[in-house]
Design a protein around this motif. Structure first.
Motif, PDB file in Angstrom:
ATOM      1  N   ALA A 265       0.809  -1.201  -0.069  1.00  0.00           N
ATOM      2  CA  ALA A 265      -0.195   0.053  -0.075  1.00  0.00           C
ATOM      3  C   ALA A 265       0.917   1.236  -0.146  1.00  0.00           C
ATOM      4  N   LEU A 266       2.115   1.312   0.793  1.00  0.00           N
ATOM      5  CA  LEU A 266       2.781   2.631   0.919  1.00  0.00           C
ATOM      6  C   LEU A 266       3.577   2.764  -0.275  1.00  0.00           C
ATOM      7  N   GLY A 267       3.932   1.623  -0.983  1.00  0.00           N
ATOM      8  CA  GLY A 267       4.786   1.610  -2.073  1.00  0.00           C
ATOM      9  C   GLY A 267       3.973   2.306  -3.151  1.00  0.00           C
ATOM     10  N   PHE A 268       2.509   1.976  -3.385  1.00  0.00           N
ATOM     11  CA  PHE A 268       1.609   2.303  -4.226  1.00  0.00           C
ATOM     12  C   PHE A 268       1.391   4.057  -4.077  1.00  0.00           C
ATOM     13  N   LEU A 269       1.169   4.212  -3.000  1.00  0.00           N
ATOM     14  CA  LEU A 269       1.101   5.513  -2.568  1.00  0.00           C
ATOM     15  C   LEU A 269       2.211   6.636  -2.870  1.00  0.00           C
ATOM     16  N   VAL A 270       3.461   5.928  -2.582  1.00  0.00           N
ATOM     17  CA  VAL A 270       4.679   6.807  -2.597  1.00  0.00           C
ATOM     18  C   VAL A 270       5.200   6.825  -4.231  1.00  0.00           C
ATOM     19  N   ASN A 271       5.260   5.799  -4.858  1.00  0.00           N
ATOM     20  CA  ASN A 271       5.721   5.655  -6.299  1.00  0.00           C
ATOM     21  C   ASN A 271       4.973   4.966  -7.239  1.00  0.00           C
TER      22      ASN A 271
ATOM     23  N   LEU B 203       1.103  10.163   6.860  1.00  0.00           N
ATOM     24  CA  LEU B 203       0.023   9.192   7.341  1.00  0.00           C
ATOM     25  C   LEU B 203      -0.186   9.368   8.912  1.00  0.00           C
ATOM     26  N   ARG B 204       0.692  10.288   9.620  1.00  0.00           N
ATOM     27  CA  ARG B 204       0.724  10.265  11.034  1.00  0.00           C
ATOM     28  C   ARG B 204       0.940   9.531  11.820  1.00  0.00           C
ATOM     29  N   TYR B 205       1.701   8.528  11.629  1.00  0.00           N
ATOM     30  CA  TYR B 205       2.342   7.352  12.376  1.00  0.00           C
ATOM     31  C   TYR B 205       3.121   7.616  13.427  1.00  0.00           C
ATOM     32  N   LYS B 206       2.614   7.468  14.430  1.00  0.00           N
ATOM     33  CA  LYS B 206       3.455   7.629  15.991  1.00  0.00           C
ATOM     34  C   LYS B 206       3.607   6.266  16.639  1.00  0.00           C
ATOM     35  N   PRO B 207       4.726   5.478  16.747  1.00  0.00           N
ATOM     36  CA  PRO B 207       4.901   4.377  17.604  1.00  0.00           C
ATOM     37  C   PRO B 207       4.589   4.583  18.775  1.00  0.00           C
ATOM     38  N   LEU B 208       3.901   3.493  19.442  1.00  0.00           N
ATOM     39  CA  LEU B 208       3.627   3.469  20.975  1.00  0.00           C
ATOM     40  C   LEU B 208       4.496   2.390  21.299  1.00  0.00           C
ATOM     41  N   GLU B 209       4.725   2.816  22.891  1.00  0.00           N
ATOM     42  CA  GLU B 209       5.293   1.796  23.848  1.00  0.00           C
ATOM     43  C   GLU B 209       4.346   0.901  23.803  1.00  0.00           C
ATOM     44  N   GLN B 210       3.457   0.798  24.271  1.00  0.00           N
ATOM     45  CA  GLN B 210       2.432  -0.415  24.735  1.00  0.00           C
ATOM     46  C   GLN B 210       1.033   0.269  24.924  1.00  0.00           C
ATOM     47  N   ILE B 211       0.130  -0.437  24.597  1.00  0.00           N
ATOM     48  CA  ILE B 211      -1.121  -0.313  24.798  1.00  0.00           C
ATOM     49  C   ILE B 211      -2.010  -1.401  25.189  1.00  0.00           C
TER      50      ILE B 211
ATOM     51  N   ASN C  46       9.174   7.359   5.769  1.00  0.00           N
ATOM     52  CA  ASN C  46       9.093   8.737   5.808  1.00  0.00           C
ATOM     53  C   ASN C  46       7.684   9.210   5.456  1.00  0.00           C
ATOM     54  N   TYR C  47       7.447   8.327   4.455  1.00  0.00           N
ATOM     55  CA  TYR C  47       6.019   8.663   4.018  1.00  0.00           C
ATOM     56  C   TYR C  47       4.667   8.436   5.330  1.00  0.00           C
ATOM     57  N   LEU C  48       5.053   7.342   5.795  1.00  0.00           N
ATOM     58  CA  LEU C  48       4.110   6.634   6.983  1.00  0.00           C
ATOM     59  C   LEU C  48       4.146   7.750   8.097  1.00  0.00           C
ATOM     60  N   LYS C  49       5.461   8.189   8.434  1.00  0.00           N
ATOM     61  CA  LYS C  49       5.568   9.028   9.393  1.00  0.00           C
ATOM     62  C   LYS C  49       5.180  10.395   9.306  1.00  0.00           C
TER      63      LYS C  49
ATOM     64  N   PHE D 260      11.607  -0.711   7.804  1.00  0.00           N
ATOM     65  CA  PHE D 260      11.523  -0.182   6.354  1.00  0.00           C
ATOM     66  C   PHE D 260      12.901   0.595   5.950  1.00  0.00           C
ATOM     67  N   GLU D 261      13.494   0.885   6.925  1.00  0.00           N
ATOM     68  CA  GLU D 261      14.677   1.613   6.719  1.00  0.00           C
ATOM     69  C   GLU D 261      15.896   0.624   6.340  1.00  0.00           C
TER      70      GLU D 261
END
Length: 538
Positions: free
Chosen positions: A48-54, A429-437, A423-426, A414-415
């Motif tokens: 999905a990210l690959g399609f949205l980016v390039n 797409l407002r991605y913020k990694p969580l410690e725990q939920i 970078n696109y995800l962050k 990804f890196e």
């Protein structure tokens, strides 16, 4: 009698439905509205990210294109990774509303006898509450995984088939047939464990449709269009695999291999192997250690499988066999014995890193296929015992907190490969990694799900027994037989190839059990009547 009429009053039922849906809404939207990512998420998210980016929609190992296509559409529309959880919550609740609407308008008003209406009412309320409030379903709706769409897709499929079969003279019957075949093929890609069941049902629908058509030309037309629908659904999958994954290891065979690990080790110890040098050395040493490791004991998996399959499966690096395959090729080319020590040169390393993936993956598929043959031919009773343990597995104590996620960071994933995706995800797409939920359910709901487990499993067994009886009984409607076989084949393939897990596999049978019971009631078939007749005959 008056008391009975009040309990089955339509307004009363609607009030109960509204309460069930309201509680389901609160359980979903009072918890954090974030999309949870786990290690499996990469395989669905990367295309999905690959399609949205390039504009490149690729294919990642063992992940078909259907769910990534859904993700692409959601992310394109909302530009927010957390929209996936919200959309899946909405789809989940909407499917339950659709389910209740269809039951009220196409089931309950057709049940002539009050006892059928009473049973159907209580069955509907029970399953609606179990599906709407179930902790595992809510958790999977929050996850970036196709399990979040299992329930809605099954409901849509079952009731689409119902409309097709109960409208034999409808002028749109052939269009309903094509729509059902399209759903079956697509959902087979969405839920790989349903593959055998869905294909079997597609064949039944095809044969059923053929019997309503007399002219040979029209029969040929239906056959051609069915083939075109199949190609439309599976050609993209085949194209993407050949372009990006080449020949990825066959998922079902790999699962069979690991879920029968103790039998594999037993075979090796009895001097039976597929790739003798590798199996008798590296594989035997690994399985011996992993199967006896109590450090990561999982009580549920030990009860069902007698070992921790996740520990064995994910601890064994598939690259080890790929490395062995490449080393064997090098030694063969250089005339060196397979058992001889050999250190890779710099030139060898470059060749290994750039080796034709298709050749190594083909070897891996061949390896798994041969192990399946070895186990089936030499140890059929061991396989039957393992399948039997899973088929008789009826009850698991639920966890106190239904989900605890240590959400992973996509950065490293990804890196290592394509930094622009992360970078696109962050950034976009407002991605913020969580410690725990931690997602908790109220005590009362937890107790309901706890006590609902036992009758749910009882209904699994009862439905299978009823299905066998009804299959040999003449004059039963196709929809009853279809639902039964979909249920039976799913259970058998899961027990044979994979492992049962209360959160996904057993629970995902609920729509099939539910539909089977209602279809039986609609046909005027009651378990009590069937049993009483059987007893009277004796």
């Amino acid at each position: 009698m008056q008391k009975f009429k009040v309990s089955c009053n339509k307004k009363k039922r609607y009030s109960v439905y509204a309460l069930i849906l309201l509680i389901g809404l609160i359980l979903r939207f009072s918890t954090p509205l974030v999309t949870l990512l786990d290690p499996d998420a990469t395989g669905y998210l990367a295309p999905a990210l690959g399609f949205l980016v390039n504009g490149e929609f690729n294919h990642v190992y063992a992940r078909s294109y259907t769910y990534p296509t859904f993700l692409t559409a959601v992310l394109y529309l909302f530009k927010n990774i957390n929209a996936i959880a919200i959309v899946q919550h909405i789809i989940g609740l909407s499917s339950i509303i659709l389910l209740l609407y269809i039951i009220e308008n196409h089931w309950l008003n057709k049940l002539n006898e009050k006892k059928y209406e009473l049973i159907a009412s209580f069955t509907t309320i029970f399953f609606a509450a179990e599906i709407c409030w179930n902790a595992n379903i809510i958790a999977f709706e929050k996850m970036l995984r196709p399990e979040g769409l299992i329930m809605p897709s099954l409901f849509l499929l079952l009731f689409s088939i119902f409309f097709y079969l109960y409208n034999a003279k409808n002028k749109y019957k052939v269009l309903l047939y094509y729509f059902n075949v399209f759903l079956l093929f697509n959902f087979a890609l969405l839920h790989p464990r349903f593959l055998a069941a869905f294909f079997f049902i597609a064949i039944i629908l095809f044969l059923n449709q053929m019997q309503y058509i007399k002219p040979v030309v029209k029969k040929l037309q239906v056959a051609i269009f069915t083939g075109l629908i199949f190609i439309t659904c599976f050609f993209p999958e085949n194209y993407l695999i050949n372009k990006y994954d080449k020949t990825a290891p066959i998922f079902s065979l790999k699962q069979f291999f690991y879920s029968h690990s103790p039998t594999v080790l037993k075979a090796i110890n009895n001097d039976i192997a597929v790739e003798h040098y590798y199996d008798k050395n590296e594989l035997r040493n690994y399985l011996t250690t992993a199967l006896n490791d109590e450090g990561n004991r999982d009580e549920k998996q030990h009860r069902i499988m007698k070992f921790n399959i996740d520990k064995v499966q994910y601890g064994m690096d598939s690259n080890s066999f790929k490395y062995y395959t490449y080393m064997r090729k090098i030694k063969k080319d250089k005339g060196i014995a397979i058992s001889a020590n050999y250190t890779l040169t710099k030139e060898d390393t470059i060749k290994y890193n750039n080796a034709a993936f298709i050749d190594i993956s083909s070897e891996l598929n061949y390896y798994y296929v041969n192990w399946v043959k070895v186990l089936l031919l030499n140890y059929p009773m061991d396989i039957i015992k393992k399948v039997g343990r899973q088929l008789t597995y009826l009850y698991t104590k639920p966890e106190g907190d239904f989900v605890t996620y240590r959400a992973i960071s996509m950065k490293q994933t990804f890196e290592e490969d394509r930094k622009e995706l992360f970078n696109y995800l962050k950034n976009d797409l407002r991605y913020k990694p969580l410690e725990q939920i931690v997602l908790k359910e109220p005590k009362l709901i937890q107790q309901f799900n706890y006590f609902a487990n036992l009758p749910l499993r009882f209904l699994y067994i009862l439905s299978l027994m009823m299905g066998i009886y009804l299959y040999v009984k003449k004059g039963v409607n196709h929809i009853v037989v279809i639902t039964f076989f979909m249920l039976l084949i799913y259970i058998l393939t899961t027990a044979f190839l994979h492992t049962f897990d209360i959160g996904r596999y057993l629970l995902s049978l609920s729509p099939l059990i539910f539909a089977f019971i209602l279809f039986c009631l609609l046909e005027g078939i009651l378990v009590v009547d069937v049993l009483s007749k059987a007893i009277n005959k004796k």
